[in-house]
Enzyme design. Structure first.
Site: not given
Ligand code: GRF
Length: 218
Positions: A92-93, A109, A111, A12-14, A65
């Protein structure tokens, strides 16, 4: 204020970067709920620390999925929070037609590569193995394909001679943490218009100007 639902399977760093930008007042958005398909994912813990409703949705029997009963449950949760945008952050689905039809052009999303290069898993490792000198990250709308929807924005990252998969992924993530809040900011301001495969960034509306007819402006 744009209300968003965040879906993730990992650390969850994003999510943290989005919350930081919202706290700093640079992102006029609020995270209304966080949903994970992994019961002990740290992204859920981050949400709970902030008193954001956090949900684990068991996606069995499917491995890769989001479908069937789990998909219905996710749609129900998102609707119950009245959100205007669904943000996949390390989810991851593959999302299927039920979710896409419930929130048309409202799912994005991030990527960890410059699409259309290196879709799929461990994109940073794919880039390193291929030998590219520049990679990066891409924020895009989600469609029925694997990492194929219209691109909103991209940020590049050089590949260094001494990079390992871990060091490269870490530098890509630094750029993700800038790119994702920026993309959400543009959507919240109603400044992204989808035209076929392309997205256009509309000029900023002067204070008091009309935002009608722009997706994300309502
Ligand atoms: C990120 O590298 C994103 O690009 C990919 O999954 C990772 C998620 O990282 N889809 P986080 O859980 O937000 O740290």
């Amino acid at each position: 204020m744009l209300k968003i639902a965040v879906l993730g399977s990992g650390k969850g760093s994003n999510l943290a970067a989005i919350l930081e930008a919202a706290d700093a007042g640079t992102l006029p958005a609020a995270v209304a709920c966080v949903i994970s398909d992994v019961e002990d994912a740290y992204i859920l813990e981050r949400a709970r620390q902030r008193n954001i409703p956090a949900y684990y949705v068991d996606c069995a029997p499917f491995k890769t999925k989001l479908d069937g009963r789990a998909e219905e449950e996710v749609i129900r949760i998102i609707r119950s929070h009245d959100t205007g945008l669904v943000v996949l952050a390390g989810f991851m689905r593959m999302v299927k037609s039920g979710l896409l039809e419930a929130f048309p052009q409202r799912i994005i999303n991030i990527h960890p590569a410059l699409l259309p290069s290196f879709p799929g898993l461990e994109a940073w490792k794919q880039a390193l193995d291929y030998g590219v000198k520049v990679t990066g990250c891409t924020v895009h709308f989600v469609d029925a394909g694997m990492d194929t929807g219209p691109i909103i924005l991209q940020r590049s990252v050089p590949v260094l001679d001494d990079d390992t998969p871990a060091t490269l992924h870490a530098r890509i993530q630094e750029q993700e943490h800038i790119a994702y809040p920026e993309a959400i900011r543009l959507i919240a301001a109603g400044r992204i218009r989808i035209e076929g495969r392309r997205t256009l960034v509309l000029p900023e509306v002067p204070a008091g100007g009309s935002k009608k007819s722009r997706p994300g402006a309502d």
